[in-house]
Design an enzyme around this catalytic site. Sequence first.
Site, short mmCIF file in Angstrom:
data_model
loop_
_atom_site.label_atom_id
_atom_site.label_comp_id
_atom_site.label_asym_id
_atom_site.label_seq_id
_atom_site.Cartn_x
_atom_site.Cartn_y
_atom_site.Cartn_z
N HIS A 38 1.02 -1.06 0.05
CA HIS A 38 0.11 -0.01 0.05
C HIS A 38 0.91 1.42 0.04
O HIS A 38 1.94 1.36 0.57
CB HIS A 38 -1.01 0.16 1.30
CG HIS A 38 -2.28 -0.64 1.19
ND1 HIS A 38 -3.46 -0.03 1.19
CD2 HIS A 38 -2.48 -2.00 0.77
CE1 HIS A 38 -4.41 -0.84 0.96
NE2 HIS A 38 -3.78 -1.90 0.56
N GLU A 107 -6.07 -0.89 -6.46
CA GLU A 107 -7.17 -0.03 -5.93
C GLU A 107 -6.68 1.54 -6.02
O GLU A 107 -5.54 1.82 -6.17
CB GLU A 107 -7.09 -0.25 -4.52
CG GLU A 107 -7.68 -1.36 -3.98
CD GLU A 107 -6.56 -2.33 -3.57
OE1 GLU A 107 -5.39 -1.89 -3.39
OE2 GLU A 107 -6.72 -3.58 -3.82
#
Length: 328
Positions: A38, A107
């Site tokens: 992330h 994402e």
Amino acid sequence: MTNFGYTLMTEQSGPKDLVRWAVGAEAAGFDFEVSSDHFSPWLTEQGHAPYAWSVLGAVAHATERVELMTYVTCPTMRYHPAVIAQKAATLQLLADGRFTLGLGSGESLNEHVVGEGWPGVVTRQDMLVEAVEIIRQLHSGELVTHHGQYFDVDSARIWDLPDILTPVAVAVSGDMSIERLAPLADHMIAVQPEAELVDTWNRTEGAERIGAGARAIGQIPICWDPDEKTAIARAHDQFRWFGGGWAVNADLPTPAGFAGATQFVRPEDVAESIPCGPDLDRIVESVSAYWEAGFTDIALVQVGGDAQERFLDEAAGPLLEKLRAAAG
């Protein structure tokens, strides 16, 4: 035989702690460890987002036995697929053949940061297919030039390649993604315990069958704590984003967006979907949905960066015994 893994969740712990948890998870008896990748946490309450590839390099040297995996890396926007190919080959060397490259379509939360926008799901799948093809070509050790719809590669070669080819696992969610990605990959990744995903993969032409070479790798959050109320509060504080489902989670760009989208989610709502508290049998019951659906590997996510040490010291060993006994 079902394998049970531990998740190095980069959104909830800093890099040094993640390496500590990795060592502790190996000592506790986990079979493999997966790492998220992330740029931002889902919620500001989680508070972390170190660079996963540096962490995994350290973990590769700090551990000896556990398999390692990205769960998952997006090889299309934040990273060019040629760079992913180089990183994966290097990590496989550092891990002495214990690494699997887990890939997904990404994402917006992590990929929008490079300023290239956020394409629709069909385009993201197209980009992932082309990226996997490039990575496979580069892992052959040959000189690669590629001019595709989304990516260009100009006279590239990976100079440090492992003797053990890096396996590739891909994240899928339905028939279309399986049909396109299964023939390109070694293993399947999915976050829903649906037997139909395994069945569709096994019916797909060109795909290696799950259970006969290919693996189906799932993941499930849990929130163990000696006190159930504490566990529920922690899961709500840090994991309420999970309930939106991946169709929503893939498109929100910031932690503030996730905070707004989940402002009406109650603690009891989170507790209905995530097993919370000291009851190991309840956790086993939740995890069982994956092996009953035909998954071969299941990674646990213990919610809360400050809850990892106690979980690994007190609960992980007994929980693994129960899981292995129940899974047969």
